[in-house]
Design an enzyme around this catalytic site. Structure first.
Site, PDB file in Angstrom:
ATOM      1  N   ALA A  52      44.481  44.444  29.719  1.00 22.95           N
ATOM      2  CA  ALA A  52      44.773  45.877  29.614  1.00 22.95           C
ATOM      3  C   ALA A  52      46.185  46.212  30.087  1.00 22.95           C
ATOM      4  O   ALA A  52      46.836  47.101  29.539  1.00 22.95           O
ATOM      5  CB  ALA A  52      43.743  46.673  30.419  1.00 22.95           C
ATOM      6  N   GLU A  53      46.660  45.502  31.099  1.00 25.85           N
ATOM      7  CA  GLU A  53      47.974  45.800  31.678  1.00 25.85           C
ATOM      8  C   GLU A  53      49.134  45.216  30.868  1.00 25.85           C
ATOM      9  O   GLU A  53      50.163  45.857  30.709  1.00 25.85           O
ATOM     10  CB  GLU A  53      48.053  45.293  33.120  1.00 25.85           C
ATOM     11  CG  GLU A  53      47.191  46.063  34.094  1.00 25.85           C
ATOM     12  CD  GLU A  53      47.724  47.450  34.424  1.00 25.85           C
ATOM     13  OE1 GLU A  53      48.888  47.744  34.119  1.00 25.85           O
ATOM     14  OE2 GLU A  53      46.964  48.237  35.007  1.00 25.85           O
TER      15      GLU A  53
END
Length: 145
Positions: A52-53
């Protein structure tokens, strides 16, 4: 003119090699976490957060927030911009930009522990991507690893 063009071409090649990222796969991230002794139950969530990052990019830098590395560690609190170690993890932000993510893992473990010590459980709450993307069942992130 030929010399100038040659110098420019050489610089472009050098700079592209210096900024070349490694995109890890989910199992490489999981193995690195397990090798560092991260508890089994946390590994799927860390893999989800890394996706996600940074989409597993070991050289990711968010130029808006100045977060660094595969887990997007904040330069506001945890790493010192540039090459000088400092802040909460006592490391330089540039040291998070490499293919060996063991330094990144050490720092996220510290962030996690300090977040929990401040009463924010689980420590994953330090990552804004955790709640909307990784707060559920994440075991599929380590299936087949």
């Amino acid at each position: 003119m030929l010399i100038k063009a040659t110098i420019v071409a050489v610089l472009v090649v050098i700079l592209s090699e210096l900024s070349e990222s490694k995109i890890m796969d989910k199992c490489e991230v999981a193995r690195a976490l397990w090798q560092k002794g991260v508890p089994d139950w946390e590994v799927p969530t860390w893999v989800c957060i890394a996706n996600a990052e940074s989409r597993f990019d070991t050289y990711a830098v968010n130029r808006n927030t100045w977060d660094y590395g595969i887990f997007q560690i904040s330069s506001l609190w945890w790493c010192q911009s540039g090459d000088t170690p400092g802040k909460g993890c006592n490391l330089s932000c540039n040291s998070l930009l490499h293919d060996d993510i063991s330094t990144d893992i050490d720092c996220v473990r510290k962030v996690y522990a300090e977040t929990e010590a401040m009463g924010q459980r689980p420590g994953f709450k330090a990552w804004t991507t955790w709640q909307p993307h990784c707060s559920g069942d994440n075991w599929h992130w380590v299936q087949g690893c």
